[in-house]
Design a protein around this motif. Structure first.
Motif, PDB file in Angstrom:
ATOM      1  N   LEU A 178       0.740  -1.040   0.116  1.00 27.29           N
ATOM      2  CA  LEU A 178       0.110  -0.002   0.184  1.00 27.29           C
ATOM      3  C   LEU A 178       0.817   1.260   0.162  1.00 27.29           C
ATOM      4  N   GLU A 179       0.950   1.870  -1.191  1.00 29.95           N
ATOM      5  CA  GLU A 179       1.804   2.996  -1.117  1.00 29.95           C
ATOM      6  C   GLU A 179       1.191   4.333  -0.653  1.00 29.95           C
ATOM      7  N   GLY A 180       0.079   4.356  -0.315  1.00 27.69           N
ATOM      8  CA  GLY A 180      -0.687   5.586   0.009  1.00 27.69           C
ATOM      9  C   GLY A 180      -2.271   5.511  -0.104  1.00 27.69           C
ATOM     10  N   GLU A 181      -2.838   6.429   0.615  1.00 29.74           N
ATOM     11  CA  GLU A 181      -4.351   6.660   0.194  1.00 29.74           C
ATOM     12  C   GLU A 181      -4.769   8.055   0.341  1.00 29.74           C
ATOM     13  N   GLU A 182      -5.789   8.275  -0.150  1.00 33.14           N
ATOM     14  CA  GLU A 182      -6.286   9.893  -0.058  1.00 33.14           C
ATOM     15  C   GLU A 182      -7.795  10.000  -0.248  1.00 33.14           C
ATOM     16  N   GLY A 183      -8.334  11.228   0.041  1.00 34.32           N
ATOM     17  CA  GLY A 183      -9.840  11.435   0.149  1.00 34.32           C
ATOM     18  C   GLY A 183     -10.278  11.017   1.657  1.00 34.32           C
ATOM     19  N   PRO A 184     -11.748  11.404   1.757  1.00 31.55           N
ATOM     20  CA  PRO A 184     -12.072  11.250   3.014  1.00 31.55           C
ATOM     21  C   PRO A 184     -12.589   9.945   3.359  1.00 31.55           C
ATOM     22  N   ASP A 185     -12.971   9.530   4.453  1.00 26.73           N
ATOM     23  CA  ASP A 185     -13.075   8.002   5.039  1.00 26.73           C
ATOM     24  C   ASP A 185     -14.239   7.318   4.172  1.00 26.73           C
ATOM     25  N   HIS A 186     -15.188   8.011   3.797  1.00 20.47           N
ATOM     26  CA  HIS A 186     -16.366   7.295   3.096  1.00 20.47           C
ATOM     27  C   HIS A 186     -15.896   7.070   1.632  1.00 20.47           C
ATOM     28  N   SER A 187     -14.969   7.950   1.058  1.00 21.29           N
ATOM     29  CA  SER A 187     -14.409   7.829  -0.404  1.00 21.29           C
ATOM     30  C   SER A 187     -13.166   7.859  -0.448  1.00 21.29           C
ATOM     31  N   LYS A 188     -12.373   6.966  -0.123  1.00 20.56           N
ATOM     32  CA  LYS A 188     -10.687   6.794  -0.186  1.00 20.56           C
ATOM     33  C   LYS A 188     -10.484   6.310  -1.424  1.00 20.56           C
ATOM     34  N   THR A 189      -9.320   6.568  -1.912  1.00 21.64           N
ATOM     35  CA  THR A 189      -8.729   5.921  -2.888  1.00 21.64           C
ATOM     36  C   THR A 189      -7.200   5.308  -2.584  1.00 21.64           C
ATOM     37  N   PHE A 190      -7.249   4.168  -2.881  1.00 23.79           N
ATOM     38  CA  PHE A 190      -5.978   3.507  -2.461  1.00 23.79           C
ATOM     39  C   PHE A 190      -5.087   3.387  -3.583  1.00 23.79           C
ATOM     40  N   HIS A 191      -3.470   3.485  -3.246  1.00 25.00           N
ATOM     41  CA  HIS A 191      -2.630   3.210  -4.320  1.00 25.00           C
ATOM     42  C   HIS A 191      -1.735   2.184  -3.846  1.00 25.00           C
ATOM     43  N   VAL A 192      -1.734   1.025  -4.827  1.00 27.90           N
ATOM     44  CA  VAL A 192      -1.114  -0.222  -4.671  1.00 27.90           C
ATOM     45  C   VAL A 192       0.046  -0.511  -5.354  1.00 27.90           C
ATOM     46  N   SER A 193       1.249  -1.143  -4.975  1.00 30.74           N
ATOM     47  CA  SER A 193       2.259  -1.360  -6.009  1.00 30.74           C
ATOM     48  C   SER A 193       2.335  -2.990  -6.114  1.00 30.74           C
ATOM     49  N   VAL A 194       2.788  -3.615  -6.932  1.00 38.31           N
ATOM     50  CA  VAL A 194       3.134  -5.110  -6.620  1.00 38.31           C
ATOM     51  C   VAL A 194       4.537  -5.042  -7.231  1.00 38.31           C
ATOM     52  N   ARG A 195       5.133  -5.980  -6.008  1.00 36.90           N
ATOM     53  CA  ARG A 195       6.902  -5.829  -6.098  1.00 36.90           C
ATOM     54  C   ARG A 195       7.119  -7.200  -6.366  1.00 36.90           C
ATOM     55  N   PHE A 196       8.243  -7.718  -6.878  1.00 37.39           N
ATOM     56  CA  PHE A 196       8.647  -8.964  -7.077  1.00 37.39           C
ATOM     57  C   PHE A 196      10.409  -8.772  -6.738  1.00 37.39           C
ATOM     58  N   ARG A 197      10.714  -9.328  -5.880  1.00 37.37           N
ATOM     59  CA  ARG A 197      12.236  -9.085  -5.338  1.00 37.37           C
ATOM     60  C   ARG A 197      12.596  -7.524  -5.090  1.00 37.37           C
ATOM     61  N   ALA A 198      13.310  -6.989  -5.837  1.00 40.35           N
ATOM     62  CA  ALA A 198      13.616  -5.556  -5.824  1.00 40.35           C
ATOM     63  C   ALA A 198      12.909  -4.505  -6.850  1.00 40.35           C
ATOM     64  N   GLU A 199      11.921  -5.297  -7.716  1.00 44.11           N
ATOM     65  CA  GLU A 199      11.429  -4.572  -8.743  1.00 44.11           C
ATOM     66  C   GLU A 199      10.077  -4.299  -8.617  1.00 44.11           C
ATOM     67  N   THR A 200       9.733  -2.997  -9.025  1.00 38.66           N
ATOM     68  CA  THR A 200       8.093  -2.776  -8.926  1.00 38.66           C
ATOM     69  C   THR A 200       7.659  -3.108 -10.321  1.00 38.66           C
ATOM     70  N   LEU A 201       6.433  -3.953 -10.223  1.00 39.90           N
ATOM     71  CA  LEU A 201       5.966  -4.685 -11.790  1.00 39.90           C
ATOM     72  C   LEU A 201       4.968  -4.033 -12.092  1.00 39.90           C
ATOM     73  N   GLY A 202       4.106  -3.217 -11.169  1.00 37.79           N
ATOM     74  CA  GLY A 202       2.930  -2.467 -11.682  1.00 37.79           C
ATOM     75  C   GLY A 202       2.321  -1.733 -10.474  1.00 37.79           C
ATOM     76  N   GLN A 203       1.370  -0.918 -10.679  1.00 40.60           N
ATOM     77  CA  GLN A 203       0.707  -0.124  -9.819  1.00 40.60           C
ATOM     78  C   GLN A 203      -0.820   0.042 -10.293  1.00 40.60           C
ATOM     79  N   GLY A 204      -1.611   0.236  -9.345  1.00 35.67           N
ATOM     80  CA  GLY A 204      -2.820   0.224  -9.360  1.00 35.67           C
ATOM     81  C   GLY A 204      -3.611   1.145  -8.310  1.00 35.67           C
ATOM     82  N   SER A 205      -4.684   1.921  -8.644  1.00 36.54           N
ATOM     83  CA  SER A 205      -5.360   2.851  -7.639  1.00 36.54           C
ATOM     84  C   SER A 205      -6.832   2.580  -7.991  1.00 36.54           C
TER      85      SER A 205
END
Length: 228
Positions: A178-205
């Motif tokens: 979980l890289e971060g989150e933003e917005g009010p509690d009832h309408s948050k947006t979550f930012h997530v990355s997927v990592r393998f070993r030392a590399e970030t393979l993808g991100q999603g929000s």
């Protein structure tokens, strides 16, 4: 039945098979007919025919797709809900012979009855014309759905596909951060990355962590497919 044959794109040599495919067990029972006069045996055969012909079509259309993904894609196409939808597109309910009880209970609109009728039609086509004709029927009616179902399945099951791929090749699983989150509690947006070993393979929000993880996994799969 001629109109139905036109919609199916196939004209039967033995039209009795198509007629039998439209006889629900409730109608046969009320008419005092033996069970082999309804469409249940054709439904049994059609289930096997669809598994084989749809599987064969997917194998040809997606030669690089992994076995697990092919299986999931076929399951997304050959299931009660989707077969019922295809039966509605062909207006199969209009031709069904139902018992009075099923008529009262709006049986012509039931997914279970419509999907079984579609399977029975597939079985009837196979008996009448053989494998090649059944395969042509599948190509005509299923392939327009391939890309739609593939995209839906790809996003919905991206995490499983990514984990299977990395486990198979490296015997390790990816990590979701979980890289971060933003917005009010009832309408948050979550930012997530997927990592393998030392590399970030993808991100999603997304509005939920689970969906954000799926989007990150989908991006990772595309990244790996390009060999980057």
């Amino acid at each position: 039945m001629r109109l139905l044959e036109q919609d199916l794109g196939y004209h039967f040599q033995n039209r009795f098979l198509l007629q039998k495919a439209m006889i629900h067990s409730s109608h046969a029972f009320e008419q005092g007919r033996q069970t082999h006069k309804d469409n249940e045996t054709l439904e049994f055969l059609g289930d096997a025919v669809l598994d084989l012909t749809v599987g064969h079509a997917l194998f040809r259309h997606f030669p690089e797709m992994r076995e697990g993904d092919l299986t999931r894609l076929r399951a997304a196409l050959v299931n009660e809900r989707h077969l019922a939808r295809m039966a509605r597109d062909l207006d199969l309910g209009r031709y069904l012979l139902l018992g009075k009880g099923e008529e009262v209970n709006l049986g012509r609109g039931k997914d279970s009855i419509l999907s079984c009728a579609f399977e029975a039609v597939a079985g009837a086509i196979f008996l009448d014309g053989g494998y090649e004709v059944a395969a042509e029927f599948v190509e005509r009616h299923f392939t327009p759905w391939f890309d739609d179902r593939q995209q839906t399945m790809f996003l919905a099951d991206a995490k499983s596909s990514l984990q299977e791929l990395l486990q198979e090749q490296f015997n390790e699983a990816p990590r979701y951060v979980l890289e971060g989150e933003e917005g009010p509690d009832h309408s948050k947006t979550f930012h997530v990355s997927v990592r393998f070993r030392a590399e970030t393979l993808g991100q999603g929000s997304a509005r939920s962590k689970k969906v954000a993880e799926q989007e990150a996994a989908a991006m990772a799969l595309k990244h790996l497919a390009k060999g980057q």
